[in-house]
Design a protein around this motif. Structure first.
Motif, PDB file in Angstrom:
ATOM      1  N   ASP A 150      38.844  42.215  27.424  1.00 35.40           N
ATOM      2  CA  ASP A 150      37.587  42.402  26.684  1.00 35.40           C
ATOM      3  C   ASP A 150      37.640  41.705  25.324  1.00 35.40           C
ATOM      4  OD1 ASP A 150      36.379  44.048  28.607  1.00 35.40           O
ATOM      5  OD2 ASP A 150      37.381  45.825  27.818  1.00 35.40           O
ATOM      6  N   HIS A 192      30.455  43.367  33.631  1.00 34.51           N
ATOM      7  CA  HIS A 192      31.550  42.449  33.361  1.00 34.51           C
ATOM      8  C   HIS A 192      32.854  42.709  34.123  1.00 34.51           C
ATOM      9  CE1 HIS A 192      33.081  45.653  30.774  1.00 34.51           C
ATOM     10  NE2 HIS A 192      34.200  44.974  30.610  1.00 34.51           N
ATOM     11  N   ASN A 240      29.617  46.462  24.721  1.00 31.90           N
ATOM     12  CA  ASN A 240      30.444  46.298  25.930  1.00 31.90           C
ATOM     13  C   ASN A 240      30.809  47.627  26.596  1.00 31.90           C
ATOM     14  OD1 ASN A 240      33.603  46.371  26.770  1.00 31.90           O
ATOM     15  ND2 ASN A 240      32.579  44.584  27.603  1.00 31.90           N
ATOM     16  N   HIS A 298      37.715  41.593  34.280  1.00 31.09           N
ATOM     17  CA  HIS A 298      38.933  42.347  34.585  1.00 31.09           C
ATOM     18  C   HIS A 298      39.502  42.005  35.958  1.00 31.09           C
ATOM     19  CE1 HIS A 298      38.276  44.351  30.879  1.00 31.09           C
ATOM     20  NE2 HIS A 298      37.193  44.995  31.273  1.00 31.09           N
TER      21      HIS A 298
HETATM   22 FE    FE Z   1      36.007  45.790  29.796  1.00 32.76          FE
END
Ligand code: FE
Ligand code: FES
Length: 458
Positions: A376, A212, A206, A217
């Motif tokens: 996350d 992402h 990640n 987020h």
């Molecule tokens: Fe992140």
């Protein structure tokens, strides 16, 4: 065990298609082999020298799941000792950090010096009849210990190449992105630690993932947690997007640098347009832009042509991530649990006010209370759970974004690709993972580890 361990491990990571077998996140046997072939073999980050400046200072760290004591002996030498008494295996150090003259085992009282030597055995004369050769029963010491610009690493394998060779150009670039942030970087007291129910590799892959943020987020961004942005006008927000400080959107210019043994740096590339937008916004981005250090001549020399424009995040294989003024370890705690550690650094020469700003931002973004880490961690936990099922395990994961589409360039010993958002760094990491897992020794790893991709990510 869901699968028999199937070798070679390269068959589980297909770099041509970007497919990765899900067993590598779930299989207990594979996990145990990772501890042996990756963690017990690699150079692992221990701590920063500023955390153990004096003789007797120690910091408890991990190599895989094994507790090790990083300490400074009476001569001022760095030592890394396995935290397990040679008598019945008890931990000889229970405190996470501190200062000691020696390590006394609380079970029967064997006592070890700061260099690991066995220096005291209760009943040595009466019970052992002086038959115990104390020189042979010291704590197990790391095979090699070394520091790069104050960042201390250790490997349990004496056959490992020296640290600088292990890091290579890309590993050194990764560390320089934090080490060169000031004249002298020092660690802030306190390491934030928390456990997330995920496989450690998901937390690692990640860190290169700039696909992402716009989804994961979105809520953090909407909450206005980057408070500087809340004061900007609509036009200034457009400029902030160009300056690359919004965090949530997909930025078009990316660079991924790839080094032998799996080190990689991936993320936004620093462009002229970005620098111009930052100059226009100036003070309005106070604290949001953390790239001013690149103007320092020492930083320019250390980072070199490729590193100077390399933004984003480095991973020193296997599990050390740098972002801004923070450094994170992803410590394996079984196939489905990872302990996340966050260290924060400040330039020693900075004002107290600036140091406080750096620390506040660090705590606000990552770590147990960090807004981004909340987002996350939730995803990594769910990925790990949802991948375990016998049916789920039959289907590979897809790391194929942009595979084969970005020509690899090579400048001053660094292989890199310049493209838009991609998954090259992740795939590079998994390819290296498979090489570490297939190699039976350092000698073999040195031969099979891919050092310079020729096309796409290969
Ligand atoms: Fe992140
Ligand atoms: Fe340490 Fe016995 S286990 S002295």
């Amino acid at each position: 065990m869901l699968h028999e361990i199937r070798g070679p491990f390269r068959s589980l990571v297909d770099v041509k298609t970007g497919l990765v077998d899900r067993s590598i996140y779930a299989d207990e046997g594979i996990y145990q082999l990772e501890l042996e072939r990756i963690f017990a073999r690699a150079w692992n980050f221990m701590c920063h020298e500023s955390m153990i400046p004096k003789a007797g200072d120690f910091f408890l760290s991990f190599i895989g799941e094994e507790s090790v004591i990083a300490t400074r002996d009476k001569k001022g030498e760095l030592q890394v000792l396995l935290n397990s008494c040679r008598h019945r295996g008890n931990a000889v150090c229970r405190a996470e950090e501190g200062n000691a003259r020696s390590f006394l085992c609380t079970y029967h009282g064997w006592t070890y010096g700061l260099d690991g030597q066995l220096i005291g055995v209760p009943g040595y004369k009466d019970f052992y009849h002086e038959q115990l050769d104390k020189s042979q029963w010291g704590l197990v010491r790391a095979g090699k210990v070394a520091s790069y610009k104050g960042f201390v690493f250790a490997t349990m394998d004496p056959e490992a190449p020296d640290l600088e060779e292990f890091l290579g150009e890309v590993g050194r670039m990764g560390l320089d992105l934090i080490a060169e942030k000031g004249e002298e970087m020092v660690a802030v007291k306190g390491v934030q630690k928390s456990v997330i129910g995920c496989n450690w590799k998901l937390a690692v892959d990640n860190l290169f993932d700039f696909y992402h943020p716009q989804i994961s987020h979105a809520s953090a961004t909407m909450s206005g947690f980057r408070k500087q942005l809340n004061k900007l006008t609509t036009e200034e927000m457009d400029m902030a997007a160009k300056a690359g400080v919004l965090g949530g959107g997909l930025r078009p210019h990316h660079r991924v640098s790839m080094g032998k043994y799996g080190h990689a740096v991936g993320g936004p590339r620093i462009t002229e347009e970005m620098l111009e937008a930052r100059a226009i916004l100036g003070d309005k981005l106070d604290g949001l832009v953390q790239d001013q250090f690149r103007d320092r001549p020492q930083a320019q020399e250390a980072l070199g042509e490729v590193g100077l424009k390399q933004g984003g995040h480095p991973n020193i294989f296997p599990n050390l991530w740098m972002t801004g003024y923070q450094l994170s370890l992803r410590l394996p705690k079984g196939p489905s649990a990872t302990e996340i550690w966050w260290f924060t650094f400040v330039p020693k020469e900075e004002t107290e006010e600036r140091k406080a700003e750096i620390i506040e931002r660090a705590n606000h973004v990552f770590g147990a209370a960090g807004l981004l880490e909340q987002d996350d961690g939730e995803n990594w936990d769910q990925s790990t759970r949802a991948m375990k099922g016998v049916v789920a395990q039959r289907y590979p994961l897809n790391f194929g974004m942009g595979v084969g589409l970005a020509p690899v360039q090579r400048v001053a010993g660094v292989s890199y690709v310049d493209t838009n958002v991609n998954e090259h760094a992740q795939l590079w990491t998994y390819q290296a993972w498979s090489e570490w897992m297939d190699a039976e020794s350092w000698a073999q790893l040195g031969q099979i580890a891919t050092s310079a991709p020729l096309d796409g990510v290969r």
